[in-house]
Design an enzyme around this catalytic site. Structure first.
Site, short mmCIF file in Angstrom:
data_model
loop_
_atom_site.label_atom_id
_atom_site.label_comp_id
_atom_site.label_asym_id
_atom_site.label_seq_id
_atom_site.Cartn_x
_atom_site.Cartn_y
_atom_site.Cartn_z
N TYR A 7 -9.54 11.19 4.11
CA TYR A 7 -9.71 10.98 2.66
C TYR A 7 -11.04 11.51 2.17
O TYR A 7 -11.16 12.01 1.06
CB TYR A 7 -9.54 9.51 2.29
CG TYR A 7 -8.19 8.95 2.68
CD1 TYR A 7 -7.05 9.28 1.96
CD2 TYR A 7 -8.06 8.12 3.79
CE1 TYR A 7 -5.81 8.78 2.32
CE2 TYR A 7 -6.81 7.61 4.15
CZ TYR A 7 -5.70 7.95 3.42
OH TYR A 7 -4.48 7.45 3.79
N GLU A 59 -3.87 14.88 2.49
CA GLU A 59 -4.34 13.93 1.48
C GLU A 59 -4.79 14.63 0.19
O GLU A 59 -4.88 14.00 -0.86
CB GLU A 59 -5.48 13.07 2.03
CG GLU A 59 -5.08 12.18 3.19
CD GLU A 59 -3.89 11.29 2.89
OE1 GLU A 59 -3.64 10.97 1.71
OE2 GLU A 59 -3.17 10.93 3.85
N HIS A 102 0.84 -1.19 0.00
CA HIS A 102 0.00 0.00 0.00
C HIS A 102 0.89 1.25 0.00
O HIS A 102 1.73 1.42 0.87
CB HIS A 102 -0.94 0.01 1.20
CG HIS A 102 -1.98 1.08 1.08
ND1 HIS A 102 -3.21 0.85 0.51
CD2 HIS A 102 -1.92 2.39 1.38
CE1 HIS A 102 -3.88 1.99 0.48
NE2 HIS A 102 -3.13 2.93 0.99
N ALA A 103 0.67 2.10 -0.98
CA ALA A 103 1.56 3.24 -1.20
C ALA A 103 1.63 4.17 0.01
O ALA A 103 0.62 4.43 0.66
CB ALA A 103 1.08 4.03 -2.40
N HIS A 109 -6.08 0.37 5.77
CA HIS A 109 -6.05 1.35 6.84
C HIS A 109 -6.62 0.83 8.16
O HIS A 109 -6.40 1.45 9.20
CB HIS A 109 -6.78 2.63 6.40
CG HIS A 109 -6.19 3.24 5.16
ND1 HIS A 109 -6.26 2.62 3.93
CD2 HIS A 109 -5.49 4.40 4.96
CE1 HIS A 109 -5.64 3.37 3.02
NE2 HIS A 109 -5.17 4.44 3.62
N HIS A 130 -0.41 11.47 -6.20
CA HIS A 130 -0.93 11.63 -4.83
C HIS A 130 0.21 11.62 -3.82
O HIS A 130 0.30 12.50 -2.95
CB HIS A 130 -1.93 10.51 -4.53
CG HIS A 130 -2.38 10.45 -3.09
ND1 HIS A 130 -3.52 11.07 -2.64
CD2 HIS A 130 -1.82 9.85 -2.01
CE1 HIS A 130 -3.64 10.86 -1.34
NE2 HIS A 130 -2.62 10.12 -0.92
N GLU A 131 1.07 10.62 -3.90
CA GLU A 131 2.16 10.50 -2.92
C GLU A 131 3.12 11.69 -3.00
O GLU A 131 3.61 12.17 -1.98
CB GLU A 131 2.91 9.18 -3.11
CG GLU A 131 2.06 7.92 -2.90
CD GLU A 131 1.37 7.85 -1.55
OE1 GLU A 131 1.84 8.48 -0.59
OE2 GLU A 131 0.33 7.17 -1.46
N HIS A 174 2.19 14.54 -0.81
CA HIS A 174 2.69 14.47 0.57
C HIS A 174 4.14 14.93 0.62
O HIS A 174 4.54 15.69 1.51
CB HIS A 174 2.64 13.02 1.08
CG HIS A 174 1.25 12.48 1.28
ND1 HIS A 174 0.33 13.08 2.09
CD2 HIS A 174 0.64 11.36 0.79
CE1 HIS A 174 -0.79 12.36 2.11
NE2 HIS A 174 -0.63 11.32 1.32
#
Ligand code: ASP
Ligand code: SER
Ligand code: ZN
Length: 514
Positions: free
Chosen positions: A430, A319, A261-262, A420, A291-292, A295
């Site tokens: 999210y 997020e 999971h990323a 999660h 997405h990552e 962050h």
């Protein structure tokens, strides 16, 4: 506070995370034994349209969490005890306490925001049901009560329906948006060039092939990541530090189990940033990279703040950063990076583009909400251990309108099949992100001088938008989020109206279709 209990809690958390990371479903025995991991099972849901094959894959993955149930019961007791030591009624209240408003107000906010966007979700849900009926027949395309069958949505958790593009595409032929096909072609080309290289001396043909496949997978994964970096750089943000490229995990290692999971990591609050992924060439993975990196760029932007302020304005902001970039991945943008043909300009093409985005974003919203409706209930005691699975599916039905095609009794622990839950990552962030990202997107589009309908805006290469974004990111957690929000968008509230503005053409179209 009790070190023995802390140790027990840590051991349980580690064990559950480990079970998820090594999760695999095996059938057959002896030489005939075959096992499939999350990647292989997900691939079946993404690409197979065989009802039974998908059911088998979906059920297979949901066996991995059965042994977590006992652990999770104890885990909930222990985190609650810790939360009470810190002055909260339970762990759920603690989770709701980080939003510059009372925990009760935050809960009410999520209800209000969901009410805003729910009519749009209902139209998409109805349309999806029609297409499933057309594909599988009305006896199999839906479950009693008008529910969507959990194993037919192209995703283990029904949180992203993008893989159903083949059956959901409104106007086949009106501009191809097949990013998956384009990425697979890039991967094939990378493999061909790795195969053409001389292998290690003395290696057998089979060994050379394995090494070529592996080298090619890494090349493709890094290329995909470079495209994501390019977007941020085009806004005037820095390139990722060299260490990022050296120390990140881009593809699944072959010598050990990992949690695929990323995730994104700021190792030292001073520029040692990394991501951990098992990248494969698919559209979903490509957007997850963007997405990552959201962050990562947030981390880099607030690294100059004192440690306590090195965080998101609230966790939903964190997020939303990368996803705000994903919203700018319009057909024009995808064309600019060579992933789709020159986009057609027509009303049909607009609806296709909107549907593509809705399958990822709108489909997600009730899922983003229900996970913590379940955990808030577990933590406050309103969901008892002997009702874990029933409550899970009641909430799936209530929010997502999704159901399993057969009974899922208390011998299962289906919540644990979503990362999660064993990973103990709060999930309301999210849901909030899926509202916020449309507000941020609109603000950046305005800053870039965009004219015309919101959904057409692509602010790549626009330094004005980039400056506004970076200013917001640099603030980190140094002030209440409402202030940060106001500086970017002019408003202090979270608000679903940007979602509705964005999807207005699709919503009208869906109503007509339905
Ligand atoms: N870290 C991301 C999510 O959990 C990865 C994903 O999109 O799968 O936020
Ligand atoms: N990354 C989060 C997840 O995988 C939200 O999309 O669930
Ligand atoms: Zn994230």
């Amino acid at each position: 506070k009790d070190p023995k209990k802390l140790q027990e809690l840590t051991q349980i958390a580690t064990r559950m995370e480990g079970m998820y990371g090594s999760g695999s479903h095996c059938t057959g025995e002896g030489d005939a034994k075959t096992c499939r991991d999350i990647g292989q099972l997900s691939e079946v849901l993404a690409t197979s349209r065989d009802y039974d094959a998908q059911l088998d894959a979906w059920q297979g993955w949901h066996t991995i969490s059965q042994p977590m149930r006992k652990d999770y019961i104890r885990f909930a007791e222990l985190v609650n005890e810790g939360a009470r030591d810190m002055g909260f009624a339970d762990a759920g209240e603690m989770w709701r306490s980080g939003y510059d408003m009372s925990p009760a107000e935050l809960a009410a906010e999520t209800d209000r925001l969901w009410d805003q966007v729910k009519p749009l979700y209902e139209q998409l849900h109805c349309f999806a049901r029609g297409r499933l009926d057309a594909t599988y027949g009305s006896d199999k395309g839906q479950v009693a009560g008008g529910m969507l069958p959990a194993h037919l949505m192209g995703n283990l958790w029904q949180q992203d329906w993008g893989n159903l593009w083949d059956m959901m595409q409104p106007y086949p032929g009106a501009g191809s948006l097949d990013v998956n096909a384009a990425l697979r072609a890039i991967a094939q080309a990378d493999l061909a060039s790795e195969r053409a290289k001389p292998g290690a001396p003395g290696a057998t043909a089979a060994q050379r092939e394995v090494e070529a496949e592996r080298a090619a997978a890494l090349v493709t994964a890094k290329k995909m990541t470079e495209r994501a970096q390019d977007f941020y750089v085009s806004l005037g943000m820095p390139k990722l530090p060299q260490g990022y490229w050296e120390k990140s995990q881009f593809i699944k290692p072959r010598d050990r189990d990992v949690v695929c999971h990323a995730s994104a990591w700021d190792m030292d609050m001073a520029g040692d940033v990394r991501t951990k992924m098992c990248i494969v060439p698919s559209e979903e993975e490509l957007t997850t990279i963007y997405h990552e990196l959201g962050h990562i760029y947030y981390d880099l932007a607030y690294n100059s703040q004192p440690p306590l302020f090195q965080g998101g304005a609230h966790d939903g902001f964190h997020e939303a950063i990368g996803d705000t970039i994903v919203l700018s991945m319009t057909p024009d943008y995808l064309n600019s990076i060579g992933l789709v043909d020159k986009p057609a300009v027509s009303d049909e093409a607009v609806i296709n583009g909107q549907m593509r985005m809705a399958l990822a974003k709108v489909a997600f919203m009730p899922f983003g909400l229900m996970i913590d409706r379940w955990r808030w209930g577990v933590f406050d005691g309103s969901i008892k251990p002997d009702q874990y699975n029933k409550a899970w599916w009641d909430l799936k039905a209530k929010y997502q309108g999704v159901a399993p095609n057969g009974a899922r009794g208390e011998e299962f622990f289906d919540a644990g099949a979503k990362y999660h839950v064993p990973g103990n990552t709060p999930y309301t962030r999210y849901f909030l992100s899926h509202i916020l990202q449309f507000q941020f997107y609109k603000a950046l589009c305005d800053a870039s001088g965009h004219q015309g309908p919101l959904y057409q805006c692509n602010y790549a290469n626009n330094p004005e938008a980039g400056k506004r974004y970076w200013a917001m990111l640099s603030k980190g957690a140094s002030q209440p989020w409402q202030k940060t929000m106001k500086e970017l968008t002019g408003k202090e509230e979270m608000d679903g109206s940007a979602v509705l503005e964005y999807f207005a053409p699709l919503q009208t179209w869906l109503k007509e279709q339905n």
